[in-house]
Design a protein around this motif. Structure first.
Motif, PDB file in Angstrom:
ATOM      1  N   ALA A 116      45.851  48.654  53.109  1.00 15.04           N
ATOM      2  CA  ALA A 116      44.134  47.291  53.490  1.00 15.04           C
ATOM      3  C   ALA A 116      44.481  46.760  52.575  1.00 15.04           C
ATOM      4  CB  ALA A 116      43.524  48.536  53.672  1.00 15.04           C
ATOM      5  N   GLY A 117      44.408  47.840  51.493  1.00 10.86           N
ATOM      6  CA  GLY A 117      44.666  47.246  50.134  1.00 10.86           C
ATOM      7  C   GLY A 117      45.033  45.883  49.927  1.00 10.86           C
ATOM      8  N   MET A 118      46.777  45.807  50.110  1.00 10.31           N
ATOM      9  CA  MET A 118      47.297  45.030  49.809  1.00 10.31           C
ATOM     10  C   MET A 118      47.115  43.893  50.668  1.00 10.31           C
ATOM     11  SD  MET A 118      51.639  44.761  51.244  1.00 10.31           S
ATOM     12  CE  MET A 118      52.399  43.416  51.341  1.00 10.31           C
ATOM     13  N   ALA A 119      46.043  43.927  52.327  1.00  3.12           N
ATOM     14  CA  ALA A 119      45.797  42.643  52.772  1.00  3.12           C
ATOM     15  C   ALA A 119      44.985  41.732  52.209  1.00  3.12           C
ATOM     16  CB  ALA A 119      45.095  43.013  54.179  1.00  3.12           C
ATOM     17  N   ARG A 120      43.970  42.513  51.275  1.00  3.29           N
ATOM     18  CA  ARG A 120      43.087  42.511  51.060  1.00  3.29           C
ATOM     19  C   ARG A 120      43.299  41.573  49.800  1.00  3.29           C
ATOM     20  NH1 ARG A 120      39.485  46.895  52.572  1.00  3.29           N
ATOM     21  NH2 ARG A 120      40.249  47.932  51.221  1.00  3.29           N
ATOM     22  N   TYR A 121      44.336  42.544  48.502  1.00  2.00           N
ATOM     23  CA  TYR A 121      44.761  41.349  47.392  1.00  2.00           C
ATOM     24  C   TYR A 121      45.444  40.057  47.669  1.00  2.00           C
ATOM     25  CZ  TYR A 121      47.659  40.201  43.280  1.00  2.00           C
ATOM     26  OH  TYR A 121      48.253  39.914  42.000  1.00  2.00           O
ATOM     27  N   MET A 122      46.200  39.982  49.017  1.00  2.00           N
ATOM     28  CA  MET A 122      46.871  38.516  49.701  1.00  2.00           C
ATOM     29  C   MET A 122      45.839  37.700  49.891  1.00  2.00           C
ATOM     30  SD  MET A 122      49.542  40.303  51.450  1.00  2.00           S
ATOM     31  CE  MET A 122      51.124  38.367  51.730  1.00  2.00           C
ATOM     32  N   PRO A 132      44.031  55.458  59.034  1.00  2.00           N
ATOM     33  CA  PRO A 132      43.849  56.809  57.782  1.00  2.00           C
ATOM     34  C   PRO A 132      44.495  56.057  56.404  1.00  2.00           C
ATOM     35  CG  PRO A 132      43.412  57.968  59.693  1.00  2.00           C
ATOM     36  CD  PRO A 132      44.067  56.883  60.237  1.00  2.00           C
ATOM     37  N   LYS A 133      44.606  56.258  55.378  1.00  2.00           N
ATOM     38  CA  LYS A 133      45.566  55.731  54.345  1.00  2.00           C
ATOM     39  C   LYS A 133      47.204  55.650  54.967  1.00  2.00           C
ATOM     40  CE  LYS A 133      42.545  54.727  50.638  1.00  2.00           C
ATOM     41  NZ  LYS A 133      42.263  54.676  49.191  1.00  2.00           N
ATOM     42  N   GLU A 134      47.063  57.268  55.135  1.00  2.00           N
ATOM     43  CA  GLU A 134      48.664  57.172  55.223  1.00  2.00           C
ATOM     44  C   GLU A 134      48.901  56.960  56.515  1.00  2.00           C
ATOM     45  OE1 GLU A 134      45.919  59.596  55.638  1.00  2.00           O
ATOM     46  OE2 GLU A 134      46.300  60.882  57.280  1.00  2.00           O
ATOM     47  N   ASN A 135      48.744  56.621  57.593  1.00  2.00           N
ATOM     48  CA  ASN A 135      48.788  55.565  58.587  1.00  2.00           C
ATOM     49  C   ASN A 135      49.042  54.427  58.310  1.00  2.00           C
ATOM     50  OD1 ASN A 135      49.396  57.875  60.085  1.00  2.00           O
ATOM     51  ND2 ASN A 135      47.328  57.725  61.217  1.00  2.00           N
ATOM     52  N   GLN A 136      48.365  52.887  57.310  1.00  2.00           N
ATOM     53  CA  GLN A 136      48.097  52.431  57.160  1.00  2.00           C
ATOM     54  C   GLN A 136      49.668  50.922  57.379  1.00  2.00           C
ATOM     55  OE1 GLN A 136      45.638  51.184  54.168  1.00  2.00           O
ATOM     56  NE2 GLN A 136      44.111  52.020  55.020  1.00  2.00           N
ATOM     57  N   ARG A 137      50.430  51.949  57.077  1.00  2.00           N
ATOM     58  CA  ARG A 137      52.273  51.469  56.785  1.00  2.00           C
ATOM     59  C   ARG A 137      52.205  51.131  58.583  1.00  2.00           C
ATOM     60  NH1 ARG A 137      56.266  51.555  52.073  1.00  2.00           N
ATOM     61  NH2 ARG A 137      55.022  51.448  50.519  1.00  2.00           N
ATOM     62  N   GLU A 138      52.419  52.291  59.405  1.00  2.00           N
ATOM     63  CA  GLU A 138      52.865  52.005  60.502  1.00  2.00           C
ATOM     64  C   GLU A 138      51.991  50.583  61.198  1.00  2.00           C
ATOM     65  OE1 GLU A 138      55.027  53.143  62.185  1.00  2.00           O
ATOM     66  OE2 GLU A 138      54.285  52.180  64.301  1.00  2.00           O
ATOM     67  N   GLU A 139      50.954  51.467  60.762  1.00  2.00           N
ATOM     68  CA  GLU A 139      49.257  50.166  60.944  1.00  2.00           C
ATOM     69  C   GLU A 139      50.055  48.818  60.893  1.00  2.00           C
ATOM     70  OE1 GLU A 139      47.908  50.961  63.692  1.00  2.00           O
ATOM     71  OE2 GLU A 139      46.565  48.515  64.050  1.00  2.00           O
ATOM     72  N   GLY A 140      50.742  48.378  59.399  1.00  2.00           N
ATOM     73  CA  GLY A 140      51.291  47.095  59.355  1.00  2.00           C
ATOM     74  C   GLY A 140      52.274  46.629  59.603  1.00  2.00           C
ATOM     75  N   LEU A 141      53.151  47.752  60.163  1.00  2.00           N
ATOM     76  CA  LEU A 141      54.417  47.048  60.431  1.00  2.00           C
ATOM     77  C   LEU A 141      54.362  47.161  62.094  1.00  2.00           C
ATOM     78  CD1 LEU A 141      57.036  50.422  59.939  1.00  2.00           C
ATOM     79  CD2 LEU A 141      56.706  47.896  59.526  1.00  2.00           C
TER      80      LEU A 141
END
Length: 310
Positions: free
Chosen positions: A226-232, A253-262
């Motif tokens: 989510a931090g990457m999304a906000r930064y972009m 959860p943060k540990e699942n955010q990469r999977e959500e991004g995919l």
């Protein structure tokens, strides 16, 4: 040396093309390029090699393209007008074709003040549209800028970038038309998160007949957090990330955010596949090349198609 573009053949034979991005290392280690090459092998039709992206000094795009080609992958040479005058640009075009690089993407480049050499002088002797015209003239008419004939014309599939998310929207379509008129055989877009805006841009382009004159590849980037999304959204010029995307990333959860991004990325590719006028996708994984194959697999883009060599 001539190498016919696989990317061109896939598009001309009606396939849905897949390209990905490979950023060269901040050093002289060819093995770093080869490591990325193995992650992308058989997952894409061609690999864009960025040209000192974000104005950070890296291994040259031309050298990294030669390494990829030697490893059996098809490179797309990205060239920015920021760092070269017209002599150097034309010289590198000839050199690229001479060593069998079949594709070039003509870009302006991120402004030097954003990089790690902020005191340097940007060249911008030509702009990106003028550069497209020059490359097209070299290829189709066998002449350099000014009309002097070449002994041997370069053989390159010529590309350009488009950003449907900068304002005003109408001008983005006009700029697309200028790039096509200048010689863009294919277009790769800015990262798509706002699909409604992208579809509006695409519809306007179709109304002007532009989608029939070039091959448009939609750009996608998997979010890592989510931090990457906000930064972009807040810090990267020309980026349009709707609040609902950020809310969705924040909702796991943060540990699942990469999977959500995919998941978001695969959903975007699936929607792009259904849009008339979109001829492929360009996956910009930003130092996450391992995700490219997974995105392609989940989106039903593998195996890559064979091509008719006739």
């Amino acid at each position: 040396m001539s190498m016919e573009s696989r990317l061109k053949k896939v598009l001309e034979q009606g396939g849905f093309a897949v390209t990905a991005e490979c950023g060269p290392p901040k050093g002289a280690d060819a093995a770093a390029v080869l490591k990325k090459a193995e992650l992308l092998r058989d997952k894409v039709d061609a690999v864009n090699v960025t040209d000192n992206q974000t104005a950070i000094v890296r291994m040259s795009s031309l050298a990294a393209c030669a390494i990829l080609k030697g490893a059996g992958l098809e490179p797309v040479l990205q060239m920015v007008v920021r760092d070269r005058n017209r002599i150097a640009l034309q010289s590198d075009i000839l050199g690229a074709s001479a060593i069998g690089i079949p594709n070039v993407l003509c870009l302006s480049g991120d402004h030097q003040r954003f990089g790690n050499q902020s005191g340097c002088v940007g060249v911008f002797d030509l702009d990106s549209i003028q550069f497209l015209q020059v490359v097209k003239g070299m290829r189709d008419e066998g002449v350099i800028l000014g009309g002097e004939p070449l002994d041997t014309a370069p053989d390159l599939f010529i590309g350009a970038a488009a950003n449907p998310f900068a304002d005003p929207l109408e001008f983005r379509v006009t700029r697309l038309a200028k790039k096509i008129r200048a010689g863009a055989d294919f277009i790769q877009t800015q990262c798509i998160y706002n699909l409604d805006r992208f579809e509006t841009w695409l519809s306007m382009a179709a109304d002007r007949g532009l989608t029939e004159k070039t091959h448009i590849l939609g750009g996608v980037t998997p979010l890592k957090s989510a931090g990457m999304a906000r930064y972009m959204k807040e810090r990267v010029s020309g980026m349009d990330i709707p609040d609902e995307i950020i809310k969705r990333m924040d909702g796991v959860p943060k540990e699942n955010q990469r999977e959500e991004g995919l998941r978001i990325c695969v959903e975007t590719v699936s929607r792009l596949k259904e849009l008339p006028g979109v001829r492929g996708v360009h996956i910009m994984a930003i130092e996450w090349e391992a995700a490219v194959g997974e995105i392609a697999e989940r989106a039903g883009l593998l195996p890559r198609p064979g091509i008719d060599q006739g």
